[in-house]
Design a protein around this motif. Structure first.
Motif, PDB file in Angstrom:
ATOM      1  N   PHE A 121      13.787  -5.656  11.665  1.00 45.22           N
ATOM      2  CA  PHE A 121      13.763  -6.052  10.257  1.00 45.22           C
ATOM      3  C   PHE A 121      13.181  -4.905   9.439  1.00 45.22           C
ATOM      4  CE2 PHE A 121      11.869  -8.083   6.511  1.00 45.22           C
ATOM      5  CZ  PHE A 121      12.892  -8.934   6.101  1.00 45.22           C
ATOM      6  N   ALA A 122      13.814  -4.613   8.296  1.00 45.91           N
ATOM      7  CA  ALA A 122      13.305  -3.594   7.373  1.00 45.91           C
ATOM      8  C   ALA A 122      13.315  -4.169   5.966  1.00 45.91           C
ATOM      9  CB  ALA A 122      14.170  -2.337   7.430  1.00 45.91           C
ATOM     10  N   ILE A 123      12.343  -3.746   5.166  1.00 43.28           N
ATOM     11  CA  ILE A 123      12.235  -4.266   3.809  1.00 43.28           C
ATOM     12  C   ILE A 123      11.709  -3.188   2.874  1.00 43.28           C
ATOM     13  CG2 ILE A 123       9.875  -5.155   4.138  1.00 43.28           C
ATOM     14  CD1 ILE A 123      10.773  -7.584   2.367  1.00 43.28           C
ATOM     15  N   SER A 124      12.116  -3.284   1.618  1.00 49.47           N
ATOM     16  CA  SER A 124      11.560  -2.435   0.571  1.00 49.47           C
ATOM     17  C   SER A 124      11.538  -3.209  -0.732  1.00 49.47           C
ATOM     18  CB  SER A 124      12.377  -1.154   0.396  1.00 49.47           C
ATOM     19  OG  SER A 124      11.828  -0.358  -0.637  1.00 49.47           O
ATOM     20  N   GLU A 125      10.359  -3.305  -1.325  1.00 49.10           N
ATOM     21  CA  GLU A 125      10.217  -3.870  -2.662  1.00 49.10           C
ATOM     22  C   GLU A 125       9.654  -2.772  -3.560  1.00 49.10           C
ATOM     23  OE1 GLU A 125       7.878  -7.481  -4.977  1.00 49.10           O
ATOM     24  OE2 GLU A 125       6.819  -5.931  -3.859  1.00 49.10           O
ATOM     25  N   TYR A 126      10.495  -2.233  -4.422  1.00 48.17           N
ATOM     26  CA  TYR A 126      10.073  -1.141  -5.303  1.00 48.17           C
ATOM     27  C   TYR A 126       9.460   0.026  -4.530  1.00 48.17           C
ATOM     28  CZ  TYR A 126      11.068  -3.713  -9.562  1.00 48.17           C
ATOM     29  OH  TYR A 126      11.720  -4.355 -10.577  1.00 48.17           O
ATOM     30  N   GLY A 127       9.982   0.303  -3.365  1.00 46.52           N
ATOM     31  CA  GLY A 127       9.577   1.482  -2.608  1.00 46.52           C
ATOM     32  C   GLY A 127      10.767   2.410  -2.514  1.00 46.52           C
ATOM     33  N   ALA A 128      11.256   2.606  -1.289  1.00 45.96           N
ATOM     34  CA  ALA A 128      12.484   3.384  -1.112  1.00 45.96           C
ATOM     35  C   ALA A 128      13.618   2.821  -1.943  1.00 45.96           C
ATOM     36  CB  ALA A 128      12.865   3.400   0.366  1.00 45.96           C
ATOM     37  N   SER A 129      13.581   1.520  -2.183  1.00 47.69           N
ATOM     38  CA  SER A 129      14.675   0.852  -2.890  1.00 47.69           C
ATOM     39  C   SER A 129      14.926   1.399  -4.285  1.00 47.69           C
ATOM     40  CB  SER A 129      14.405  -0.656  -2.988  1.00 47.69           C
ATOM     41  OG  SER A 129      13.186  -0.906  -3.673  1.00 47.69           O
ATOM     42  N   ILE A 130      13.930   2.019  -4.917  1.00 45.66           N
ATOM     43  CA  ILE A 130      14.183   2.639  -6.224  1.00 45.66           C
ATOM     44  C   ILE A 130      13.807   4.122  -6.283  1.00 45.66           C
ATOM     45  CG2 ILE A 130      13.868   0.431  -7.390  1.00 45.66           C
ATOM     46  CD1 ILE A 130      11.294   1.686  -8.654  1.00 45.66           C
ATOM     47  N   TRP A 131      12.927   4.590  -5.397  1.00 49.43           N
ATOM     48  CA  TRP A 131      12.430   5.958  -5.521  1.00 49.43           C
ATOM     49  C   TRP A 131      13.160   6.947  -4.613  1.00 49.43           C
ATOM     50  CZ3 TRP A 131       9.925   6.320  -9.786  1.00 49.43           C
ATOM     51  CH2 TRP A 131       9.117   5.268 -10.232  1.00 49.43           C
ATOM     52  N   CYS A 132      14.124   6.467  -3.818  1.00 44.17           N
ATOM     53  CA  CYS A 132      14.883   7.333  -2.922  1.00 44.17           C
ATOM     54  C   CYS A 132      16.379   7.182  -3.195  1.00 44.17           C
ATOM     55  CB  CYS A 132      14.614   6.965  -1.460  1.00 44.17           C
ATOM     56  SG  CYS A 132      12.884   7.125  -0.947  1.00 44.17           S
ATOM     57  N   PRO A 133      17.157   8.251  -3.051  1.00 39.77           N
ATOM     58  CA  PRO A 133      18.601   8.137  -3.246  1.00 39.77           C
ATOM     59  C   PRO A 133      19.201   7.138  -2.252  1.00 39.77           C
ATOM     60  CG  PRO A 133      17.929  10.448  -3.198  1.00 39.77           C
ATOM     61  CD  PRO A 133      16.742   9.655  -2.782  1.00 39.77           C
ATOM     62  N   PRO A 134      19.947   6.161  -2.724  1.00 36.26           N
ATOM     63  CA  PRO A 134      20.459   5.119  -1.826  1.00 36.26           C
ATOM     64  C   PRO A 134      21.279   5.657  -0.661  1.00 36.26           C
ATOM     65  CG  PRO A 134      20.750   4.463  -4.109  1.00 36.26           C
ATOM     66  CD  PRO A 134      20.292   5.881  -4.129  1.00 36.26           C
ATOM     67  N   GLU A 135      22.092   6.691  -0.917  1.00 38.45           N
ATOM     68  CA  GLU A 135      22.954   7.205   0.141  1.00 38.45           C
ATOM     69  C   GLU A 135      22.156   7.859   1.267  1.00 38.45           C
ATOM     70  OE1 GLU A 135      22.697  10.379  -3.108  1.00 38.45           O
ATOM     71  OE2 GLU A 135      22.927   8.197  -2.996  1.00 38.45           O
ATOM     72  N   ILE A 136      20.876   8.175   1.004  1.00 34.32           N
ATOM     73  CA  ILE A 136      20.031   8.774   2.037  1.00 34.32           C
ATOM     74  C   ILE A 136      19.168   7.718   2.721  1.00 34.32           C
ATOM     75  CG2 ILE A 136      18.223  10.464   2.517  1.00 34.32           C
ATOM     76  CD1 ILE A 136      19.234  12.096   0.155  1.00 34.32           C
ATOM     77  N   TRP A 137      18.406   6.947   1.938  1.00 34.39           N
ATOM     78  CA  TRP A 137      17.455   6.037   2.588  1.00 34.39           C
ATOM     79  C   TRP A 137      18.149   4.870   3.274  1.00 34.39           C
ATOM     80  CZ3 TRP A 137      16.083   0.912   2.123  1.00 34.39           C
ATOM     81  CH2 TRP A 137      16.544   0.203   1.003  1.00 34.39           C
ATOM     82  N   LEU A 138      19.303   4.427   2.752  1.00 34.03           N
ATOM     83  CA  LEU A 138      20.008   3.329   3.409  1.00 34.03           C
ATOM     84  C   LEU A 138      20.568   3.759   4.765  1.00 34.03           C
ATOM     85  CD1 LEU A 138      21.871   1.665   0.415  1.00 34.03           C
ATOM     86  CD2 LEU A 138      20.101   0.609   1.839  1.00 34.03           C
ATOM     87  N   ARG A 139      20.989   4.994   4.875  1.00 36.17           N
ATOM     88  CA  ARG A 139      21.450   5.486   6.175  1.00 36.17           C
ATOM     89  C   ARG A 139      20.291   5.594   7.161  1.00 36.17           C
ATOM     90  NH1 ARG A 139      26.718   6.936   5.642  1.00 36.17           N
ATOM     91  NH2 ARG A 139      27.419   7.341   3.498  1.00 36.17           N
ATOM     92  N   GLU A 140      19.129   5.962   6.657  1.00 43.19           N
ATOM     93  CA  GLU A 140      17.949   6.003   7.529  1.00 43.19           C
ATOM     94  C   GLU A 140      17.570   4.596   7.975  1.00 43.19           C
ATOM     95  OE1 GLU A 140      14.425   7.864   9.374  1.00 43.19           O
ATOM     96  OE2 GLU A 140      16.578   8.182   9.137  1.00 43.19           O
ATOM     97  N   ALA A 141      17.632   3.628   7.068  1.00 45.44           N
ATOM     98  CA  ALA A 141      17.347   2.239   7.440  1.00 45.44           C
ATOM     99  C   ALA A 141      18.333   1.757   8.500  1.00 45.44           C
ATOM    100  CB  ALA A 141      17.400   1.344   6.207  1.00 45.44           C
TER     101      ALA A 141
END
Length: 256
Positions: A121-141
């Motif tokens: 399970f992974a979660i982000s509330e106003y963390g990576a979800s807004i401060w990281c480029p989606p195409e990068i952090w979502l692939r890491e998740a």
């Protein structure tokens, strides 16, 4: 966007960390989770499973780590990562106060360095979800999750960005930015409450990115301010947020 958003956002959060100590302490102590800027009910949104016993969980961009604290309380083995050492200092102090065993990592949620398929399970509330480029952090998740694993994240609704004036003033009732080609916004030099560099996408681009990575959308929620809300939070007037969605939650699954 060519500026070094990681370094900029790290510096912003290190400087701003003292202002989040009391908020973090209140949320750590909350009997039930409260989500987003308007403290939405956990019963309504259910970002976390009620029982997380035996679950390997990670919070991506944890800040003061109250979400990690809620997961630990529900039985999860929790890892929490953040780029800000000042925020992590608060998180560690609050975890110690509440007796929560959490593995804290100072690092970038876009490239954690953690093993493949290590989490359920992974979660982000106003963390990576807004401060990281989606195409990068979502692939890491995706890389971090096991097959059948779930990712839940909460962040700004795209509509809240296109109604935001370029100078950082509170949202208005008309459009200020183009929707087509949306990537986010640089708030570092605005006149009102400057902060960091945030990221967002159009709805079509979110869906396309999930599909490209391989995530399946389980559920989607748009969040409004509650009827009794007043004032302005994070540059969003309550009256605006009662009529337009201010936040969004994506519930995703990595298929088995």
């Amino acid at each position: 966007m060519s500026r070094d958003h990681v370094a900029i956002n790290r510096d912003i959060w290190n400087e701003d960390a003292p202002h989040w100590v009391d908020v973090g302490a209140r949320l750590w102590a909350a009997e039930r989770p409260e989500w987003g800027n308007w403290g939405q009910s956990d019963a309504t949104l259910a970002l976390l499973p009620e029982d997380m016993s035996g679950v390997q969980a990670i919070e991506l961009g944890c800040g003061t780590a109250y979400v990690s604290g809620w997961m630990a309380r529900r039985g999860a083995a929790v890892t929490a990562i953040d780029i800000s050492p000042a925020q992590l200092a608060t998180a560690r102090a609050l975890a110690a106060k509440h007796g929560a065993e959490i593995t804290f990592i100072e690092g970038n949620a876009e490239a954690t360095g953690l093993p493949d398929a290590a989490f359920d399970f992974a979660i982000s509330e106003y963390g990576a979800s807004i401060w990281c480029p989606p195409e990068i952090w979502l692939r890491e998740a995706w890389r971090l999750l096991r097959p059948g694993g779930r990712l839940v994240f909460l962040g700004n609704h795209p509509l809240s960005l296109i109604c935001a004036p370029a100078n950082g003033a509170p949202n208005e009732w008309h459009l200020h930015r183009p929707y087509k080609g949306m990537w986010g916004a640089d708030w570092t030099e605005v006149a009102f409450e400057p902060s960091g560099i945030c990221f967002n996408l159009t709805m079509e681009d979110w869906i396309a990115l999930f599909s490209d990575i391989g995530f399946r959308v389980e559920r989607y929620r748009e969040i409004y301010a509650p009827d009794d809300a007043q004032g302005v939070r994070a540059a969003i007037p309550a009256e605006w947020a009662k009529s337009y969605p201010v936040e969004q939650v994506w519930y995703l699954e990595k298929p088995a």
